[in-house]
Design an enzyme around this catalytic site. Structure first.
Site, PDB file in Angstrom:
ATOM      1  N   LEU A 149       0.827  -1.216   0.000  1.00  0.00           N
ATOM      2  CA  LEU A 149       0.000   0.000   0.000  1.00  0.00           C
ATOM      3  C   LEU A 149       0.861   1.266   0.000  1.00  0.00           C
ATOM      4  CD1 LEU A 149      -3.154  -0.224   2.274  1.00  0.00           C
ATOM      5  CD2 LEU A 149      -2.984  -0.202  -0.199  1.00  0.00           C
ATOM      6  N   ALA A 150       2.053   1.154   0.590  1.00  0.00           N
ATOM      7  CA  ALA A 150       2.937   2.324   0.711  1.00  0.00           C
ATOM      8  C   ALA A 150       3.422   2.842  -0.632  1.00  0.00           C
ATOM      9  CB  ALA A 150       4.130   1.986   1.594  1.00  0.00           C
ATOM     10  N   GLY A 175      -9.732  -0.693 -40.037  1.00  0.00           N
ATOM     11  CA  GLY A 175     -11.160  -0.669 -39.694  1.00  0.00           C
ATOM     12  C   GLY A 175     -11.709   0.703 -39.397  1.00  0.00           C
ATOM     13  N   GLY A 221     -17.097  20.886  12.697  1.00  0.00           N
ATOM     14  CA  GLY A 221     -16.464  19.713  12.103  1.00  0.00           C
ATOM     15  C   GLY A 221     -14.975  19.704  12.373  1.00  0.00           C
ATOM     16  N   GLY A 271     -11.299  17.812  10.885  1.00  0.00           N
ATOM     17  CA  GLY A 271     -10.684  16.985   9.837  1.00  0.00           C
ATOM     18  C   GLY A 271      -9.212  16.809  10.088  1.00  0.00           C
ATOM     19  N   ARG A 279     -10.068  22.506  11.902  1.00  0.00           N
ATOM     20  CA  ARG A 279     -11.464  22.417  12.333  1.00  0.00           C
ATOM     21  C   ARG A 279     -12.267  23.594  11.795  1.00  0.00           C
ATOM     22  NH1 ARG A 279     -12.579  21.812  18.160  1.00  0.00           N
ATOM     23  NH2 ARG A 279     -11.231  20.013  17.936  1.00  0.00           N
ATOM     24  N   VAL A 280     -13.591  23.385  11.783  1.00  0.00           N
ATOM     25  CA  VAL A 280     -14.502  24.438  11.321  1.00  0.00           C
ATOM     26  C   VAL A 280     -15.301  24.894  12.533  1.00  0.00           C
ATOM     27  CG1 VAL A 280     -16.371  25.038   9.751  1.00  0.00           C
ATOM     28  CG2 VAL A 280     -14.643  23.378   9.026  1.00  0.00           C
ATOM     29  N   LYS A 328     -18.359  13.043  -1.646  1.00  0.00           N
ATOM     30  CA  LYS A 328     -18.781  12.056  -0.641  1.00  0.00           C
ATOM     31  C   LYS A 328     -19.772  12.775   0.270  1.00  0.00           C
ATOM     32  CE  LYS A 328     -14.586  13.112   1.979  1.00  0.00           C
ATOM     33  NZ  LYS A 328     -13.337  12.592   2.525  1.00  0.00           N
ATOM     34  N   ASP A 366     -15.437  22.106   0.715  1.00  0.00           N
ATOM     35  CA  ASP A 366     -14.071  21.538   0.762  1.00  0.00           C
ATOM     36  C   ASP A 366     -13.497  21.305  -0.635  1.00  0.00           C
ATOM     37  OD1 ASP A 366     -11.667  20.420   1.417  1.00  0.00           O
ATOM     38  OD2 ASP A 366     -12.484  19.133   2.997  1.00  0.00           O
ATOM     39  N   THR A 394     -10.797   9.757  -1.820  1.00  0.00           N
ATOM     40  CA  THR A 394     -11.281   8.877  -0.755  1.00  0.00           C
ATOM     41  C   THR A 394     -11.358   7.474  -1.330  1.00  0.00           C
ATOM     42  OG1 THR A 394     -12.555  10.693   0.199  1.00  0.00           O
ATOM     43  CG2 THR A 394     -13.256   8.473   0.762  1.00  0.00           C
TER      44      THR A 394
END
Length: 679
Positions: free
Chosen positions: A173-174, A293, A379, A381, A385-386, A497, A513, A532
């Site tokens: 995954l890295a 073709g 929120g 993240g 923050r918001v 999302k 965002d 995501t």
């Protein structure tokens, strides 16, 4: 009487002492709860990238997604990595071991022969002594490994999970993105490894994809039928083409049969023969880059010759039906893009309010609950923050995004942050959140935006489990309008999302965002690994280069998640999500309507050039799909529809529709490099 009064007095004093003790205990409990919340928040921010949707509980009835989706920010690719200089010679047996290991790995097995050959060349040898750690749980990784010899033990939280031996692959995954290691891998014996860093892998895949694309573009330009098409149109054709392989002596097209496919030879040779008096007469031999073709794409014809593979042959092909969806045949040109470009570059009235001053903004506080008296956080993240703000005169509410400058620099997101502000500053669209002002100090940057009091669609979805079709159609239609606006401005969004969809108090959806948004000219591609996991299009995972078509893919995933409560491709392990996306098998629950299945399957076609919204009629094809048959698009744009989402919105304090978050008492470090001088 006096004795009774005295007794009563003693009882009251005793009760007061008990009350004081209870108050002290309550305060102590509140303090511990706040501390627990703070620790939970810290853990959440540290491990938000490991949270994944739950797996289906039973066939056709997926569980609702309970955690926020992880995101991966784009990481710059160093174009000029010296590939040839880094090659490491391998013996025949070493090469065989590596190839077998790649072929049995879920993710790496998708690479083509050339990419595998380049990986074999560039894998470096390393050695570990017994007891030595190769990978440490919780650390950030940038390398994958293939075991060439010896044994390793995999542990998680101190528990033994498995043993790795010769031919096993780990840490793959890295090489896709900067991820935290989920387990520790330690050498049990003397171990020999082959390893590769992410930057090398991404350079291999990206350069290969770019060269292949340039090559195909050159091949298409030699076609008489396609010679009048511009690069953007040719790029769309490439996006719609499929790779097909033929065995030695296999007939690719037969003389006299109806023709409907155009072929470009990528590898191998093709013999062209014609029937003369009952015998096959050889006309010519074709090789790499030649095509046949092409006339079948624009008129009803019978094949005038037979084309047969002489040895193994790989071609890139496109069918007439797909071609007609991509390019309007009658004109052999798409819409005039110059007008769109002029509009995109025309100066617009800025939505930034010059009258709003940072000193005039004050936080709104929770009025009840365990966070009573704390500033309201809307929120949190990975980047900040918001907060809910108002003005001293309390004229209006604002959502203020506060981001640590130090973290932006650490994650190399300076350009994206500046671009997000640039986009939001220029946007005038009712389906996208407005930016009113932007500020900065030595620690943070602040973006003061429109407050959408209805809350996140993600929160609402979590509350009800899944939406009915009427609500889903309305939410999706709002997103379609936002995408139509952005794509016309040459901006792709790349982070759709439920978490990034907000409800205003009328129930209309707004996109928020823009950290992953990117400006792209039509016909161009970009090669970042971004987004995501559950919402990523196949071409992003494969590093093939992507464009606006990724937004249409994510739209299909969004429709599925809103209707079902969980995205179609999910797993607790990211690499399994990618495998499912590349397999592309959509399993629909029995309650989903035929129209829903139809629009999702057309938006989630594996080839970007064949996706609904990305063919010749563009986004109009989405609006005209039968799933939207009851949608009045004009009234939606004018804000004249009664939103079915209104029933999801609760009444109460300004923050009633948001999750509550504890106050953040930490302070970011100062960052004085000056990258934000134009912010």
């Amino acid at each position: 009487m006096e004795k009774q009064v005295q007794d009563l007095k003693h009882q009251l004093e005793k009760q007061c002492l008990i009350n004081q003790e209870l108050q002290r205990q309550n305060k102590d409990l509140e303090q511990r709860l706040r501390e627990k919340d703070r620790l939970l928040q810290e853990l959440h921010s540290q491990y938000h990238d490991l949270e994944c949707p739950s797996l289906s509980s039973s066939e056709g009835e997926p569980e609702f997604r309970k955690s926020r989706a992880a995101v991966f920010a784009p990481e710059p690719i160093h174009e000029a990595v010296e590939i040839s200089r880094n090659k490491v010679k391998k013996t025949v047996s070493e090469t065989s071991l590596i190839v077998k290991a790649i072929q049995k790995n879920d993710f790496l097995s998708r690479l083509d022969d050339e990419q595998i050959a380049m990986m074999v060349d560039l894998l470096k040898a390393s050695q570990c002594k017994p007891g030595e750690e190769v990978i440490s749980e919780g650390s950030e990784g940038d390398s994958m490994y293939i075991v060439a010899g010896g044994e390793l033990i995999v542990t998680q939280a101190g528990r033994d999970l498995r043993t790795l031996t010769k031919g096993d692959v780990f840490g793959e995954l890295a090489i896709l993105y900067n991820c935290k290691r989920t387990a520790t891998v330690r050498a049990k014996t003397l171990v020999h490894l082959w390893c590769m860093e992410r930057q090398t892998y991404r350079t291999i895949i990206t350069n290969k994809s770019k060269k292949k694309r340039e090559q195909l573009m050159g091949f298409l330009k030699t076609s008489h039928t396609l010679k009048d098409l511009n690069d953007m149109q040719l790029s769309k054709i490439i996006d719609s083409m499929e790779e097909v392989k033929f065995q030695d002596q296999e007939v690719i097209v037969r003389e006299g049969t109806e023709g409907n496919t155009f072929y470009i030879i990528l590898k191998g040779e093709v013999l062209v023969t014609k029937n003369v008096n009952g015998h096959q007469k050889m006309i010519r031999r074709m090789g790499k880059g030649e095509h046949f073709g092409e006339q079948a794409l624009i008129r009803e014809i019978l094949r005038t010759a037979t084309c047969t593979a002489d040895g193994p042959v790989t071609c890139f092909s496109i069918d007439k039906e797909v071609f007609e969806e991509t390019i309007p045949v009658e004109h052999l040109e798409l819409f005039d893009d110059s007008k769109v470009m002029q509009e995109a570059q025309a100066p617009e009235k800025s939505s930034l309010s010059s009258s709003l001053k940072f000193k005039d903004l004050v936080p709104v506080f929770y009025q009840e609950g365990r966070h009573q008296g704390d500033p309201v956080t809307l929120g949190v993240g990975g980047f900040g923050r918001v907060q809910l703000m108002t003005t001293i005169t309390h004229g209006k509410y604002y959502a203020m995004k506060r981001v640590s400058k130090k973290q932006i620099v650490a994650k190399r997101q300076e350009e994206h942050m500046l671009f997000e502000k640039k986009i939001l500053k220029a946007i005038q669209c009712d389906f996208i959140v407005k930016l009113y002002a932007a500020f900065k100090d030595t620690r943070y940057i602040y973006m003061v935006m429109e407050f959408c009091g209805g809350g996140e669609i993600w929160t609402k979805l979590k509350e009800v489990g899944r939406f009915d079709e009427t609500v889903t159609v309305f939410c999706t239609a709002c997103v379609v309008e936002a995408f139509a606006y952005l794509h016309k401005k040459s901006i792709m969004y790349r982070d759709l999302k439920p978490e990034n969809l907000m409800l205003d108090m009328r129930g209309y959806i707004k996109l928020v965002d823009f950290g992953f948004a990117k400006e792209l000219m039509r016909g161009e591609k970009t090669y970042s690994f971004v987004g995501t996991p559950e919402y990523m299009a196949p071409e992003i995972i494969k590093n093939q280069g992507h464009d606006f078509a990724v937004d249409f893919w994510s739209l299909g995933i969004l429709i599925f998640e809103l209707l079902v409560g969980s995205p179609p491709f999910s797993s607790s392990e990211p690499h399994k999500i990618y495998t499912k996306i590349l397999d592309g098998v959509l399993k629909y629950p029995p309650y989903m309507s035929e129209a829903s299945k139809s629009i999702i399957s057309k938006l989630c076609r594996p080839r970007p050039g064949q996706r609904l919204g990305n063919t010749k009629n563009g986004i109009k094809d989405i609006r005209h799909h039968r799933w939207f048959s009851n949608m009045n698009w004009h009234k939606l744009r004018m804000g004249q529809l009664d939103a079915p989402t209104v029933r999801l919105i609760r009444k109460g304090p300004s923050y009633i529709n948001f999750d509550q978050f504890p106050q953040d008492h930490t302070k970011a470090d100062e960052e004085l490099s000056g990258w934000d001088r134009d912010f």
